[in-house]
Design an enzyme around this catalytic site. Structure first.
Site, mmCIF file in Angstrom:
data_model
loop_
_atom_site.group_PDB
_atom_site.id
_atom_site.type_symbol
_atom_site.label_atom_id
_atom_site.label_comp_id
_atom_site.label_asym_id
_atom_site.label_seq_id
_atom_site.Cartn_x
_atom_site.Cartn_y
_atom_site.Cartn_z
ATOM 1 N N SER A 1 0.954 -1.845 0.060
ATOM 2 C CA SER A 1 0.098 -0.072 0.033
ATOM 3 C C SER A 1 0.623 0.998 -0.391
ATOM 4 C CB SER A 1 -1.285 0.584 0.918
ATOM 5 O OG SER A 1 -1.938 1.487 1.257
ATOM 6 N N LEU A 2 0.780 1.409 0.834
ATOM 7 C CA LEU A 2 1.099 3.125 0.855
ATOM 8 C C LEU A 2 2.912 2.858 1.318
ATOM 9 C CD1 LEU A 2 1.824 6.279 0.867
ATOM 10 C CD2 LEU A 2 1.527 6.623 3.281
#
Length: 759
Positions: free
Chosen positions: A380-381
């Site tokens: 993800s991030l």
């Protein structure tokens, strides 16, 4: 667990029911051996029945006494649940050897792939690479289980010693029905070698029980780990072939069970070990394969809590309504906004880089023989953080060019640790740091918790860390805010040139200023001709202490972030400066994941590469879908083939049957040839769809290989995409297909043959 132990090792106070599954075990077998069998009629007889005891006492030959073989366990507490897990056979043997060589010595034994250290004297297990409270360790010989327990629990060591002494006397003298009373109130009765029960004290029984007689509900007691149902692994290979750092995304939890990055990486590591045993079995037997070490990189705690004070600031402006949802938002989704903030983005990238470098140094210290490569994984991030960081790495040639151009070396300008502390007015802590053999390089790798453990107060350690962070790279060594990430140029007639001395070339600089001013106005901007850098332009990206071999992105929003930053196309010739391989792995229903290949090859509509199932096949519903597709293509092929046959038959009719049209003969023949041509072209088209497509180069970001890889959804997920959307974003930690793709990429580069297990 209702029957769990307390912190001090006392027994739980729940009164379990009768459990006598070993009541009619064969008396001819040796005590405490794995060959003991359980009678199917046990559950129908009460252990408190006098007649049953008499039946069990009919053994004519006493069983010989054998010393019990101990096995070491460690405690794991989660919320109100306490469980005891066994060390591997290899680790338990190492602990037992250390215990035998001197139980009173402060002997430290590395276990669990050297990720933990066990102090044998203290009976404590300490994490090496991450912060974790010490856990209790036991040398276990006797176990108990109540009716509500799912597994056997080990007794404290002193409790087990008393049981063993009583058992030895009973076996040696052939005297059974011995009763042991303990100070805590428990009573253990050794009915015979196969039936040993523990009874709760009167005060802990149900109110209707009048006396501790045969009506009490006992626990089943077992001697030796061989007589309990527990899975004990052999141990991890000592040799490490490859090291992988795994960076988490938003929030402190990584899956739907709200587990930490440490727990999720542990599961991923276990899956990789299982896959190595099944898909590289021959290579393991030949000693060509060791294991892959996965280490978690935690950056969330450095951003939240007391580290930055941002949580307290956010709490003051948070509305009181729907408090749980707002707390979840503040703890997770705000990380996205923090990364877009120049202030906190710098904190995030500094934390990720320093943590990776710290873990790398520590791993090399504990594995001096390691000579393998290193890769990075971002979820993800976390994948976006790694992407920006890898984009802004510098190669050795670039660093040498900076030196030749007269720029300063990128290091702390103060020569000694003593000078730093003197400048900060903290020279009284010099002896504390020197006692730990701390130098400038070690100080840079330190986190606030490290200085806190040394006894340095909050104020001084904040000063030290802030000074080191700001002075590690002098201003003239920092990348210019106008610099472009290499290869990420959008069309410009005169590309900008970064100078190491923070001076841009004189020609294009005015154009750059005008373009950046144009970005802030509300009128439409043609981003196709807009020049911009990748990442935060005001961020000083730190450098990793190694060159990663491969970058794996799980459920990554990289493509979306690059697009909204104004990038329309990635140069096909672009590669990361220090990393030559890149895989974008995603679940088809992941709402956060985006593709990368369309930004490189926009003129071709490429389907992503389907990740094979770890058992070597497609999932059943996907196979059915492909079968239906092939059936439709076969029907289409048959129809076209029938049409061609009809025209060929019509063309072969006798000339006398045709109408006497001389002028139109050419036209008829031409039409027939055209239709035949259409039919002949249709067949190769169908067959090409059924065969595997040739390899397509999609730029050099992954060395000319494919970049986007999609997981196969499960059958239940295909029924409702929206229902499993969140789960799809968090599935990568438990996906064996993902783990196998990583292993195959790693060992293909090592030249180790992949083995498909037989179905």
């Amino acid at each position: 667990m209702s029957d769990s132990r307390g912190e001090e090792g006392g027994l739980s106070q729940a009164a379990p029911t009768n459990n006598t599954q070993d009541l009619f075990d064969s008396s001819s077998q040796t005590v405490a051996t794995p060959q003991d069998k359980v009678s199917p009629v046990v559950d129908e007889i009460s252990p408190s029945s006098t007649s049953s005891f008499e039946m069990l006492d009919m053994e004519s030959v006493p069983a010989p006494y054998h010393v019990v073989q101990p096995h070491w366990f460690f405690c794991r507490r989660a919320d109100d649940n306490t469980s005891w897990l066994p060390f591997s056979i290899e680790d338990s043997d190492k602990l037992e050897d250390a215990y035998g060589n001197g139980a009173d010595k402060d002997t430290v034994v590395a276990v669990d792939g050297e990720r933990y250290d066990v102090n044998v004297k203290e009976r404590r297990r300490y994490a090496v690479y991450w912060e974790q409270a010490p856990t209790e360790v036991r040398r276990c010989t006797w176990f108990y289980k109540g009716d509500k327990d799912t597994r056997f629990m080990p007794y404290p060591e002193d409790f087990s010693e008393r049981l063993e002494d009583a058992y030895k006397q009973a076996v040696t003298k052939d005297e059974w029905k011995k009763k042991l009373d303990f100070p805590s109130g428990e009573t253990v009765i050794l009915h015979n070698p196969k039936l040993i029960m523990q009874y709760q004290p009167i005060g802990l029984q149900d109110e209707w029980v009048s006396s501790p007689s045969e009506h009490t509900r006992p626990r089943t007691v077992k001697r030796g780990v061989d007589n309990i149902s527990v899975e004990i692994l052999d141990g991890e290979p000592e040799k490490v072939d490859h090291l992988v750092f795994m960076v988490h995304g938003i929030g402190p939890a990584c899956d739907l069970r709200f587990r930490s990055i440490i727990q999720c990486v542990n599961d991923f590591r276990s899956a990789s070990l299982s896959l190595l045993a099944s898909h590289y079995k021959r290579a393991q037997q030949e000693g060509k394969v060791g294991r892959v070490e996965f280490l978690p990189v935690n950056w969330h705690s450095a951003l939240h809590g007391d580290a930055t004070g941002v949580d307290e600031d956010i709490q003051r402006i948070t509305l009181p309504s729907i408090s749980r949802l707002r707390h979840f938002t503040n703890d997770t989704l705000l990380d996205l906004f923090f990364y877009n903030s120049p202030t906190y983005c710098q904190t995030i990238v500094d934390t990720v880089a320093s943590e990776i470098n710290r873990l790398h140094v520590l791993f090399k210290q504990r594995h001096p023989e390691f000579s393998g490569a290193v890769s990075v994984v971002g979820h993800s991030l976390g994948s976006l953080i790694l992407f920006d960081m890898l984009t802004n790495q510098r190669t050795g040639s670039e660093v040498n060019t900076e030196k030749m151009s007269g720029s300063e070396h990128c290091h702390i300008s103060i020569d000694t640790l003593e000078q730093i502390l003197t400048r900060l007015g903290l020279q009284q802590y010099l002896a504390t740091l020197q006692a730990e053999n701390m130098d400038l390089e070690s100080l840079v790798l330190c986190q606030e918790t490290d200085l806190k453990d040394l006894g340095i107060p909050l104020g001084p350690r904040k000063k030290i860390l802030n000074y080191v962070r700001r002075k590690w790279l002098p201003k003239d060594c920092r990348p210019s805010t106008a610099c472009l990430a290499p290869g990420f140029q959008v069309t410009l007639q005169e590309p900008l040139i970064c100078d190491p001395d923070d001076n841009q070339s004189p020609g294009p600089m005015p154009q750059q200023s005008q373009l950046h001013r144009a970005q802030s106005v509300t009128s439409a901007v043609d981003y196709e001709y807009f020049d911009m850098g990748i990442g935060q332009v005001s961020i000083d990206y730190p450098q990793l202490s190694f060159h990663p071999q491969t970058f794996f992105a799980f459920g990554s929003p990289i493509g979306m972030f690059l697009t909204v930053r104004g990038l329309k196309r990635i140069d096909p010739n672009y590669t990361f400066p220090t990393c030559k391989s890149f895989y974008n792995i995603y679940h088809p229903y992941d709402p956060v994941a985006y593709r990368i290949e369309p930004m490189i090859v926009s003129e071709v509509d490429l389907e992503p590469m389907l990740i094979p199932h770890h058992k070597g096949r497609k999932r059943m519903h996907l196979e059915l879908k492909d079968s239906l597709t092939r059936m439709g293509m076969d029907l289409k092929n048959n129809v076209l083939g029938s049409l061609r046959t009809a025209w060929q038959s019509f063309a072969r009719l006798p000339v006398a049957a045709l109408p006497p049209v001389e002028a139109d003969e050419t036209t008829i023949e031409t039409n027939i040839q055209e239709i035949q041509g259409v039919c002949e072209e249709a067949e190769p088209m169908v067959s090409s769809e059924q065969t595997e497509q040739p390899e397509i180069k999609v730029g050099m970001l992954n060395g000319g290989r494919r970049i986007d890889y999609v997981l196969q959804e499960k059958p239940i997920e295909s029924f409702n995409e929206y229902l499993f959307a969140i789960q799809s974003h968090l599935c990568y930690w438990e996906s064996e297909d993902t783990a196998l793709l990583l292993l195959k990429e790693i060992y293909d580069k090592l030249g180790v043959a992949f083995e498909q297990p037989q179905q």
